[in-house]
Design a protein around this motif. Structure first.
Motif, PDB file in Angstrom:
ATOM      1  N   LEU A 140     -16.196  -3.116  -2.566  1.00 52.29           N
ATOM      2  CA  LEU A 140     -16.516  -1.976  -3.416  1.00 52.29           C
ATOM      3  C   LEU A 140     -15.188  -1.661  -4.248  1.00 52.29           C
ATOM      4  O   LEU A 140     -15.309  -1.293  -5.359  1.00 52.29           O
ATOM      5  CB  LEU A 140     -17.368  -0.915  -2.609  1.00 52.29           C
ATOM      6  N   PHE A 141     -14.274  -1.624  -3.630  1.00 56.52           N
ATOM      7  CA  PHE A 141     -13.167  -1.232  -4.081  1.00 56.52           C
ATOM      8  C   PHE A 141     -12.275  -1.938  -5.219  1.00 56.52           C
ATOM      9  O   PHE A 141     -12.246  -1.637  -6.320  1.00 56.52           O
ATOM     10  CB  PHE A 141     -11.854  -0.856  -2.964  1.00 56.52           C
ATOM     11  N   ARG A 166     -14.571  -1.622  -8.273  1.00 52.20           N
ATOM     12  CA  ARG A 166     -14.383  -0.265  -8.775  1.00 52.20           C
ATOM     13  C   ARG A 166     -13.123  -0.511  -9.747  1.00 52.20           C
ATOM     14  O   ARG A 166     -13.117  -0.066 -10.771  1.00 52.20           O
ATOM     15  CB  ARG A 166     -14.179   0.604  -7.661  1.00 52.20           C
ATOM     16  N   THR A 167     -12.022  -1.007  -9.237  1.00 51.94           N
ATOM     17  CA  THR A 167     -10.915  -1.398  -9.928  1.00 51.94           C
ATOM     18  C   THR A 167     -11.203  -2.178 -11.269  1.00 51.94           C
ATOM     19  O   THR A 167     -10.856  -1.964 -12.171  1.00 51.94           O
ATOM     20  CB  THR A 167      -9.919  -2.088  -9.014  1.00 51.94           C
ATOM     21  N   VAL A 194     -15.901  -2.268   2.026  1.00 49.33           N
ATOM     22  CA  VAL A 194     -15.217  -1.131   1.588  1.00 49.33           C
ATOM     23  C   VAL A 194     -14.064  -2.075   0.423  1.00 49.33           C
ATOM     24  O   VAL A 194     -14.091  -1.361  -0.734  1.00 49.33           O
ATOM     25  CB  VAL A 194     -14.656  -0.339   2.558  1.00 49.33           C
ATOM     26  N   VAL A 229       0.842  -1.242  -0.082  1.00 45.57           N
ATOM     27  CA  VAL A 229      -0.044  -0.161  -0.016  1.00 45.57           C
ATOM     28  C   VAL A 229       0.869   1.335   0.061  1.00 45.57           C
ATOM     29  O   VAL A 229       0.480   2.258  -0.752  1.00 45.57           O
ATOM     30  CB  VAL A 229      -0.924   0.096   1.368  1.00 45.57           C
TER      31      VAL A 229
END
Lengths: 431, 210
Positions: free
Chosen positions: A409-410, A413-414, A406, A343
């Motif tokens: 969803l992430f 989205r990616t 989260v 990250v």
């Protein structure tokens, strides 16, 4: 002389008695006792010192190798995020690039600029190295793998990470270069400012665990995500992010890499360095990623705790099962830490660099107030939970569910980001 | 820098949520790039077919001279705008020694700009551009292609047969590939010009007007 040796051996044996029974000192002590050597004899002191030197050697080398591997990993990840391939010539997938780079840097000339303060200039990289290597003393790698489980672990870690600033200031000031000086002064301002939110954020798990020892904080958590401190309550969640951001700033990582802003300051405080001394700075920079991620993993993400295995039951295990699970816990800890390291790298290639005023405003106007409020909230929440333990379970469950949501969803989205441009997932291409 | 010094709690919260949203979007974009195939391609040596074979036939790579068909006319030397080609001739009596022979035929690839002007006047097609383009040298001096390897053994000039419209030529690139391999030779301990025939310096380079 003998009095001093006795004093050292006495202090070492007291440390051995008070610390975790599985610590290295205890191990050496037990070995000596098995051979009939008393803890007060000079031989015992000698063996203790030798063991400590061996541990220090192992720890520093682990740190250096981790930093080297991260340098390769970061370059590969950066390349992929920029649609490039990255270094892939030396060894499989370019893995040995870091060794090639290290050898190159070791063989280069060690230049000292004219007008530099020679002694400080030479010493500065060692200040950095010492501050960095000292952090590995209190970092727990697995259930039993820790150089010394200090009673003041978290406090000690905060203190020695701040030691790096001495090296940064010394290198910048002694270089006789304006770029170096600007870089080092920026770095000092940044590290000193971000100590406060980092410390306050770390106070939250310390409050929850009731101890400063890193192993103690990990033992207060559990293996499942809802047992981690990060999902304990909203303030702890916020504290995790605050600690992460502050640690980024303290480690001079992007988007807080103002001390080495290459578009403004050439390379910051290490502009004038070359060869091996230069490589020390980079070793510290990359190694610090491991340190901050390992600390975040330990205090917020459950450290080495295995899901479904109580720490007390882990202690009771013996023989092959203990060793096997030790390795599994080490792997789990490394996995969590590596994901945080990823990250950090990911953030570096996403965010633009902050301006100095934005940096200070983020620290003093956003992180500091929230971290103070969070510490107060956690103290209050602990009282509430003591009165109604069901609330604790509800809150942990809700926050874990939120976290899972989260992440889902992430990922969606990616994936849509990949598909929307008519591309498809391809991780294996062009390694 | 036009931020107001005082900020309402709502503005403060909006700042936080806006940064969270931009982080969300930005990190999702960078992560999506990580899982796509890179746009850049690998260095040609990782291709299934050696890249030399994929280049167009008229590619202007390193120059190559087939000494067996060189007439020693020096047309290429005259054509070269930057004096890359150096040819030294010796005259013989035509009985025991050839009438014209070449003691030296050097092409300094380090200086060559691959314009192709030397190829055009060649009467036999002896000098050609190959498709070779890769060559790393240990020393700058190694970059000179010496088509007469030993000045003590000069190469006789080629006499083209009368009325010929095609001339035998070795396969293109065969000679130059051998020479490129020598570029790997280590540099001499002290940079020195070869003893027998000192290479002309910039001031000495001149064409004898004919």
């Amino acid at each position: 002389m003998s009095a001093a040796a006795t004093a050292i051996s006495l202090s070492l044996s007291t440390i051995a008695k008070t610390s975790n029974p599985r610590s290295p000192e205890q191990l050496v002590d037990g070995l000596l006792r098995a051979r009939g050597i008393e803890a007060s004899s000079p031989l015992s002191t000698l063996a203790m010192v030798a063991a400590l030197l061996a541990i220090a050697f192992i720890v520093v080398n682990c740190a250096a190798i981790a930093a080297g591997i991260f340098s390769w990993l970061e370059r590969r990840i950066a390349a992929r995020m920029q649609s490039r391939v990255g270094p892939n010539r030396v060894g499989p997938a370019g893995f040995f690039q870091w060794i090639a780079d290290a050898v190159k840097l070791l063989l280069k000339e060690d230049l000292i600029p004219e007008g530099a303060n020679v002694h400080l200039f030479r010493a500065a990289p060692y200040f950095m190295m010492v501050g960095f290597a000292c952090t590995f003393v209190a970092l727990p790698f697995s259930h039993a793998l820790i150089a010394a489980d200090l009673g003041v672990g978290v406090f000690y870690l905060l203190a020695v990470t701040a030691f790096v600033v001495v090296g940064v200031l010394a290198s910048g000031w002694s270089s006789n270069s304006k770029w170096s000086l600007f870089g080092s002064i920026r770095s000092a301002a940044q590290i000193v400012s971000y100590e406060i939110p980092a410390g306050m954020a770390l106070l939250v798990p310390v409050l929850l665990a009731g101890t400063l020892s890193t192993q103690g904080i990990i033992r207060a958590q559990g293996g499942w995500p809802w047992q981690w401190f990060v999902f304990h309550d909203p303030a702890a969640l916020a504290a995790f992010f605050i600690y992460f951001i502050s640690a980024l700033a303290e480690g001079n990582r992007a988007p807080f890499d103002l001390p080495e802003a290459e578009s403004e300051l050439v390379a910051g405080y290490n502009t004038e360095y070359s060869g091996m001394r230069f490589s020390y700075f980079f070793l510290v920079e990359w190694g610090n990623m491991w340190v901050m991620s390992a600390l975040a993993t330990s205090v917020f993400l459950g450290g080495w705790q295995l899901p479904g295995l109580d720490a007390a039951r882990f202690d009771a295990l013996t023989g092959g099962a203990a060793i096997g699970l030790e390795i599994v816990s080490l792997a789990l800890f490394a996995l969590k830490t590596m994901s945080l390291v990823f990250v950090i790298m990911w953030l570096r290639w996403t965010l633009p660099r902050l301006r100095v005023d934005q940096l200070m405003s983020l620290c003093w106007k956003y992180l500091v107030p929230v971290s103070f409020a969070g510490a107060l909230f956690v103290a209050g929440w602990m009282l509430v939970v003591r009165a109604a333990p069901v609330l604790d379970l509800l809150m942990r469950g809700a926050l874990t569910a939120l976290g899972a949501l989260v992440v889902t969803l992430f990922v969606r989205r990616t994936l849509s980001n990949v598909r929307d441009v008519g591309d498809r997932l391809d991780v294996r291409g062009n390694w | 820098m036009s931020e107001p010094t005082q900020k309402s709690l709502g503005g403060w919260a909006r700042d936080v949520s806006e940064s969270a949203r931009s982080l969300w979007e930005g990190m999702s974009v960078t992560l999506s790039y990580m899982f796509k195939k890179p746009i850049t391609t690998q260095y040609p040596d990782r291709m299934p077919l050696p890249v030399v074979h994929t280049l167009p036939t008229r590619y202007r790579g390193f120059l190559e001279v087939d000494m067996d068909t060189c007439t020693a006319c020096q047309a290429c030397e005259r054509a070269c705008p930057i004096d890359v080609i150096n040819i030294d001739l010796i005259r013989g009596d035509g009985v025991t020694t050839p009438k014209t022979a070449m003691e030296r035929f050097d092409i300094d690839i380090g200086k060559c700009m691959f314009c192709g002007l030397c190829v055009e006047p060649c009467p036999t097609g002896s000098i050609q551009h190959t498709r070779e383009f890769e060559g790393a040298a240990m020393a700058f001096d190694n970059l000179t292609l010496r088509f007469v390897p030993d000045p003590a053994k000069p190469y006789p000039a080629y006499k083209p047969p009368k009325g010929a419209d095609a001339y035998p030529r070795k396969p293109l690139g065969e000679i130059v590939r051998k020479l490129i391999r020598e570029w790997d030779a280590p540099a001499p301990a002290f940079p020195q010009r070869d003893g027998q025939t000192p290479r002309p310096g910039p001031a000495e380079v001149s064409h004898v007007p004919r």
